[in-house]
Motif scaffolding. Sequence first.
Motif, PDB file in Angstrom:
ATOM      1  N   SER A  48       0.817  -1.208   0.000  1.00 36.65           N
ATOM      2  CA  SER A  48       0.000   0.000   0.000  1.00 36.65           C
ATOM      3  C   SER A  48       0.854   1.262   0.000  1.00 36.65           C
ATOM      4  CB  SER A  48      -0.946   0.005   1.195  1.00 36.65           C
ATOM      5  OG  SER A  48      -0.186   0.080   2.390  1.00 36.65           O
ATOM      6  N   GLU A  49       2.138   1.141   0.366  1.00 33.94           N
ATOM      7  CA  GLU A  49       2.996   2.317   0.388  1.00 33.94           C
ATOM      8  C   GLU A  49       3.788   2.500  -0.900  1.00 33.94           C
ATOM      9  OE1 GLU A  49       5.339   2.717   3.877  1.00 33.94           O
ATOM     10  OE2 GLU A  49       3.712   2.079   5.169  1.00 33.94           O
ATOM     11  N   ARG A  50       3.637   1.598  -1.841  1.00 33.40           N
ATOM     12  CA  ARG A  50       4.316   1.765  -3.128  1.00 33.40           C
ATOM     13  C   ARG A  50       3.781   3.010  -3.812  1.00 33.40           C
ATOM     14  NH1 ARG A  50       4.353  -4.128  -5.835  1.00 33.40           N
ATOM     15  NH2 ARG A  50       6.305  -4.808  -4.937  1.00 33.40           N
ATOM     16  N   PRO A  51       4.665   3.765  -4.445  1.00 29.89           N
ATOM     17  CA  PRO A  51       4.171   4.970  -5.133  1.00 29.89           C
ATOM     18  C   PRO A  51       3.310   4.585  -6.342  1.00 29.89           C
ATOM     19  CG  PRO A  51       6.511   4.630  -5.560  1.00 29.89           C
ATOM     20  CD  PRO A  51       6.097   3.601  -4.550  1.00 29.89           C
ATOM     21  N   ALA A  52       2.330   5.424  -6.611  1.00 31.83           N
ATOM     22  CA  ALA A  52       1.478   5.196  -7.788  1.00 31.83           C
ATOM     23  C   ALA A  52       2.317   5.378  -9.044  1.00 31.83           C
ATOM     24  CB  ALA A  52       0.313   6.181  -7.781  1.00 31.83           C
ATOM     25  N   MET A  53       2.068   4.522 -10.024  1.00 31.28           N
ATOM     26  CA  MET A  53       2.813   4.578 -11.281  1.00 31.28           C
ATOM     27  C   MET A  53       1.876   5.052 -12.394  1.00 31.28           C
ATOM     28  SD  MET A  53       5.776   3.588 -10.287  1.00 31.28           S
ATOM     29  CE  MET A  53       6.785   3.023 -11.635  1.00 31.28           C
ATOM     30  N   VAL A  54       2.442   5.747 -13.367  1.00 34.83           N
ATOM     31  CA  VAL A  54       1.669   6.199 -14.521  1.00 34.83           C
ATOM     32  C   VAL A  54       2.369   5.760 -15.796  1.00 34.83           C
ATOM     33  CG1 VAL A  54       0.620   8.203 -13.390  1.00 34.83           C
ATOM     34  CG2 VAL A  54       2.815   8.457 -14.519  1.00 34.83           C
ATOM     35  N   LYS A  55       1.577   5.509 -16.838  1.00 29.70           N
ATOM     36  CA  LYS A  55       2.143   5.196 -18.146  1.00 29.70           C
ATOM     37  C   LYS A  55       2.680   6.475 -18.757  1.00 29.70           C
ATOM     38  CE  LYS A  55      -0.209   1.186 -19.943  1.00 29.70           C
ATOM     39  NZ  LYS A  55      -1.051   0.688 -21.024  1.00 29.70           N
ATOM     40  N   VAL A  56       3.913   6.408 -19.220  1.00 24.30           N
ATOM     41  CA  VAL A  56       4.529   7.582 -19.836  1.00 24.30           C
ATOM     42  C   VAL A  56       4.967   7.262 -21.253  1.00 24.30           C
ATOM     43  CG1 VAL A  56       6.390   9.279 -19.665  1.00 24.30           C
ATOM     44  CG2 VAL A  56       5.298   8.426 -17.596  1.00 24.30           C
ATOM     45  N   TRP A  57       5.832   6.267 -21.397  1.00 22.94           N
ATOM     46  CA  TRP A  57       6.388   5.951 -22.709  1.00 22.94           C
ATOM     47  C   TRP A  57       5.621   4.800 -23.334  1.00 22.94           C
ATOM     48  CZ3 TRP A  57       8.584  10.181 -22.911  1.00 22.94           C
ATOM     49  CH2 TRP A  57       9.387  10.674 -21.911  1.00 22.94           C
ATOM     50  N   ASP A  58       4.973   5.080 -24.450  1.00 26.34           N
ATOM     51  CA  ASP A  58       4.191   4.048 -25.143  1.00 26.34           C
ATOM     52  C   ASP A  58       5.131   3.064 -25.840  1.00 26.34           C
ATOM     53  OD1 ASP A  58       4.696   4.844 -27.982  1.00 26.34           O
ATOM     54  OD2 ASP A  58       3.622   6.658 -27.388  1.00 26.34           O
ATOM     55  N   PRO A  59       4.597   1.923 -26.285  1.00 30.28           N
ATOM     56  CA  PRO A  59       5.461   0.904 -26.909  1.00 30.28           C
ATOM     57  C   PRO A  59       6.229   1.404 -28.142  1.00 30.28           C
ATOM     58  CG  PRO A  59       3.347  -0.058 -26.330  1.00 30.28           C
ATOM     59  CD  PRO A  59       3.234   1.428 -26.090  1.00 30.28           C
ATOM     60  N   ILE A  60       5.644   2.298 -28.913  1.00 32.00           N
ATOM     61  CA  ILE A  60       6.342   2.790 -30.110  1.00 32.00           C
ATOM     62  C   ILE A  60       7.567   3.607 -29.711  1.00 32.00           C
ATOM     63  CG2 ILE A  60       6.141   4.319 -32.126  1.00 32.00           C
ATOM     64  CD1 ILE A  60       3.263   3.256 -32.424  1.00 32.00           C
ATOM     65  N   VAL A  61       7.431   4.472 -28.713  1.00 32.27           N
ATOM     66  CA  VAL A  61       8.569   5.272 -28.248  1.00 32.27           C
ATOM     67  C   VAL A  61       9.660   4.357 -27.702  1.00 32.27           C
ATOM     68  CG1 VAL A  61       9.316   6.924 -26.477  1.00 32.27           C
ATOM     69  CG2 VAL A  61       7.242   7.370 -27.808  1.00 32.27           C
ATOM     70  N   ARG A  62       9.272   3.381 -26.895  1.00 35.55           N
ATOM     71  CA  ARG A  62      10.265   2.480 -26.295  1.00 35.55           C
ATOM     72  C   ARG A  62      10.947   1.617 -27.351  1.00 35.55           C
ATOM     73  NH1 ARG A  62       5.856   0.908 -22.897  1.00 35.55           N
ATOM     74  NH2 ARG A  62       6.459  -1.255 -23.211  1.00 35.55           N
ATOM     75  N   LEU A  63      10.170   1.088 -28.282  1.00 35.15           N
ATOM     76  CA  LEU A  63      10.753   0.267 -29.346  1.00 35.15           C
ATOM     77  C   LEU A  63      11.691   1.104 -30.211  1.00 35.15           C
ATOM     78  CD1 LEU A  63      10.896  -2.488 -30.717  1.00 35.15           C
ATOM     79  CD2 LEU A  63       8.938  -1.818 -32.109  1.00 35.15           C
ATOM     80  N   PHE A  64      11.263   2.312 -30.557  1.00 33.65           N
ATOM     81  CA  PHE A  64      12.120   3.218 -31.327  1.00 33.65           C
ATOM     82  C   PHE A  64      13.440   3.444 -30.591  1.00 33.65           C
ATOM     83  CE2 PHE A  64      13.778   7.536 -31.534  1.00 33.65           C
ATOM     84  CZ  PHE A  64      14.186   7.594 -32.862  1.00 33.65           C
ATOM     85  N   HIS A  65      13.351   3.803 -29.315  1.00 31.53           N
ATOM     86  CA  HIS A  65      14.538   4.133 -28.529  1.00 31.53           C
ATOM     87  C   HIS A  65      15.541   2.982 -28.518  1.00 31.53           C
ATOM     88  CE1 HIS A  65      16.928   4.460 -24.808  1.00 31.53           C
ATOM     89  NE2 HIS A  65      16.885   5.760 -25.033  1.00 31.53           N
ATOM     90  N   TRP A  66      15.075   1.787 -28.137  1.00 38.07           N
ATOM     91  CA  TRP A  66      16.001   0.666 -27.985  1.00 38.07           C
ATOM     92  C   TRP A  66      16.469   0.115 -29.333  1.00 38.07           C
ATOM     93  CZ3 TRP A  66      18.372   1.012 -23.775  1.00 38.07           C
ATOM     94  CH2 TRP A  66      17.734   1.461 -22.620  1.00 38.07           C
ATOM     95  N   ALA A  67      15.600   0.182 -30.357  1.00 40.97           N
ATOM     96  CA  ALA A  67      16.030  -0.249 -31.691  1.00 40.97           C
ATOM     97  C   ALA A  67      17.093   0.701 -32.228  1.00 40.97           C
ATOM     98  CB  ALA A  67      14.836  -0.314 -32.642  1.00 40.97           C
ATOM     99  N   LEU A  68      16.919   2.006 -31.984  1.00 42.71           N
ATOM    100  CA  LEU A  68      17.925   2.977 -32.429  1.00 42.71           C
ATOM    101  C   LEU A  68      19.247   2.756 -31.690  1.00 42.71           C
ATOM    102  CD1 LEU A  68      18.565   5.347 -34.265  1.00 42.71           C
ATOM    103  CD2 LEU A  68      17.733   6.874 -32.463  1.00 42.71           C
ATOM    104  N   VAL A  69      19.176   2.498 -30.394  1.00 38.45           N
ATOM    105  CA  VAL A  69      20.397   2.208 -29.628  1.00 38.45           C
ATOM    106  C   VAL A  69      21.134   1.026 -30.265  1.00 38.45           C
ATOM    107  CG1 VAL A  69      21.262   1.305 -27.420  1.00 38.45           C
ATOM    108  CG2 VAL A  69      19.586   3.164 -27.427  1.00 38.45           C
ATOM    109  N   GLY A  70      20.409  -0.058 -30.499  1.00 38.19           N
ATOM    110  CA  GLY A  70      21.023  -1.263 -31.055  1.00 38.19           C
ATOM    111  C   GLY A  70      21.550  -1.070 -32.459  1.00 38.19           C
TER     112      GLY A  70
END
Length: 190
Positions: free
Chosen positions: A16-38
Motif C-alpha cells: 500500500s505504500e508503493r508509489p502510484a505509477m503512470v504510463k509515460v512511454w508508449d510501446p512505439i517510443v520504447r521500441l524506437f529508442h532501444w532499436a535505435l540504440v542497437g
Amino acid sequence: MSGVEHNASAAMAGRSERPAMVKVWDPIVRLFHWALVGLFAFSFLTGDEWKDAHVVSGYLIGGLIAIRLVWGLIGSEHARFTSFLYRPSTIARFIRDSVYMRAKRFIGHNPAGGAMVIALLLMTSGIVTTGYLMTTDAYWGVEWVEDMHKVLVYATLGLILLHVTGVVLASLEHRENLVRAMLTGRKRAE
C-alpha cells in the motif's frame, strides 16, 4: 501476532505504500529508442568492415526516424514533440537547476531531455542522409560527404554520452530509474 502474520501484514503495508505509477512511454517510443540504440551501435561497429550490413542498418535507422517523426506529431501525449519542445531559456534554466540538484521533475521529457531528442534525431538524420549519398553515383567517393558522415557519427557519440550522463544525474536527483522507465513505460506519478 505470529511471525507469519507479521510478515503478511508487513507485505500488505509495503504494497500500500508503493508509489502510484503512470504510463509515460508508449510501446512505439520504447521500441524506437532501444532499436535505435542497437542499430546505431551495430552501424558504428560494422562501419567499413561489413559494408552490406552497415548499409541495411542505415536504411533501418532511416525508417525508424521516419516513424518517430510521424509519431511525434500524432502519437501519445508524451511522444508528441509539442509536449517537450521548450524555449532555449527554459532549457538553460533547467540545466542550471540540474547542476545544483534542484531541477523540477517532469513526467515526460524534461527540457534538456527534449532538446536531446531533437538533437539526436537531427544528427542521426544527417548520418543517414550522408550515408545514403555515399551509395549514389553522384556522391560515391566524394571526400566531403564521407568526412561529414564521420563528423556526424562522432558528434552523435558525444551527444549520446551527454544523454546517458543526463539520465544518470536525473535518476539520482529524482530517485527514480529512468532506464527502467524506458523499458517498462512507467514512471512514479509524483
